[in-house]
Design an enzyme around this catalytic site. Structure first.
Site, mmCIF file in Angstrom:
data_model
loop_
_atom_site.group_PDB
_atom_site.id
_atom_site.type_symbol
_atom_site.label_atom_id
_atom_site.label_comp_id
_atom_site.label_asym_id
_atom_site.label_seq_id
_atom_site.Cartn_x
_atom_site.Cartn_y
_atom_site.Cartn_z
ATOM 1 N N HIS A 1 33.747 21.329 12.863
ATOM 2 C CA HIS A 1 32.485 21.323 13.613
ATOM 3 C C HIS A 1 31.355 20.965 12.653
ATOM 4 C CE1 HIS A 1 30.479 25.409 12.641
ATOM 5 N NE2 HIS A 1 31.379 25.184 11.726
ATOM 6 N N CYS B 1 26.159 23.068 6.211
ATOM 7 C CA CYS B 1 26.819 23.157 7.525
ATOM 8 C C CYS B 1 26.337 22.088 8.499
ATOM 9 C CB CYS B 1 26.627 24.557 8.123
ATOM 10 S SG CYS B 1 27.538 25.819 7.208
ATOM 11 N N HIS C 1 32.621 19.691 8.915
ATOM 12 C CA HIS C 1 33.501 20.459 8.029
ATOM 13 C C HIS C 1 34.436 21.299 8.879
ATOM 14 C CE1 HIS C 1 30.211 23.201 9.007
ATOM 15 N NE2 HIS C 1 31.013 24.212 8.694
ATOM 16 N N HIS D 1 37.233 24.842 9.343
ATOM 17 C CA HIS D 1 37.523 26.231 9.028
ATOM 18 C C HIS D 1 38.934 26.565 9.482
ATOM 19 C CE1 HIS D 1 33.332 27.272 8.124
ATOM 20 N NE2 HIS D 1 32.987 26.591 9.214
ATOM 21 N N HIS E 1 43.253 21.982 15.544
ATOM 22 C CA HIS E 1 43.201 20.647 14.944
ATOM 23 C C HIS E 1 42.351 19.689 15.772
ATOM 24 C CE1 HIS E 1 46.381 22.311 12.465
ATOM 25 N NE2 HIS E 1 46.067 21.364 11.597
ATOM 26 N N GLU F 1 35.150 32.982 11.100
ATOM 27 C CA GLU F 1 34.982 31.616 10.632
ATOM 28 C C GLU F 1 35.500 31.489 9.205
ATOM 29 O OE1 GLU F 1 31.567 28.881 11.901
ATOM 30 O OE2 GLU F 1 30.936 29.689 9.964
#
Length: 138
Positions: A13, A22, A26, A28, A65, A125
């Site tokens: 996201h 952010c 990127h 998580h 994914h 997260e």
């Protein structure tokens, strides 16, 4: 009584409004703890763990994914679709707070046993950063 089940997935996201890193795309390794609260049924169970899996896993599978995008992030949606990426589009910025709400709302749209009163979704997260959302089941 409370019963919980844990789920894991990988997802990307970005937060275009963010003043730090952010704002960039990127990913998580997310973890969610889904908890139901209510009264035990005639068999002495709140809800079977397999039933939790059947309700929640399709939601997790949709996000796994993939790139989750705010519907207003037209640029990222267009680029992602252009290169045939899996994209999940939500109505809000893709903060962990909104992701936990998104999961809870999808759970509420499922057929749930009548003895359930509350669902709580905790989304991690990172291993030490999470958001928690609880809502009544009507």
């Amino acid at each position: 009584m409370k019963v919980s089940k844990e789920f894991h997935w990988e997802m990307a996201h970005r937060l275009p409004f963010h003043l730090g890193r952010c704002k960039n795309l990127h990913g998580h390794s997310y973890k969610a703890l889904v908890q139901f609260e209510g009264e035990l049924n005639q068999n002495g169970m709140l809800i079977d763990f397999y039933d939790i899996y059947k309700i929640v896993n399709p939601i997790i599978d949709e996000m796994d994914h993939s790139i989750i995008c705010d519907k207003n992030d037209k640029e990222l949606i267009e680029i992602s679709q252009k290169v045939s990426e899996r994209v999940v589009i939500i109505d809000k910025p893709t903060t962990v707070e909104n992701i936990s709400t998104y999961i809870a709302e999808k759970i509420l749209n499922s057929k749930l046993p009548e003895n359930l009163k509350l669902v709580t979704v905790v989304v991690y997260e990172t291993p030490d950063s999470f958001a928690e959302y609880s809502t009544s089941i009507k």
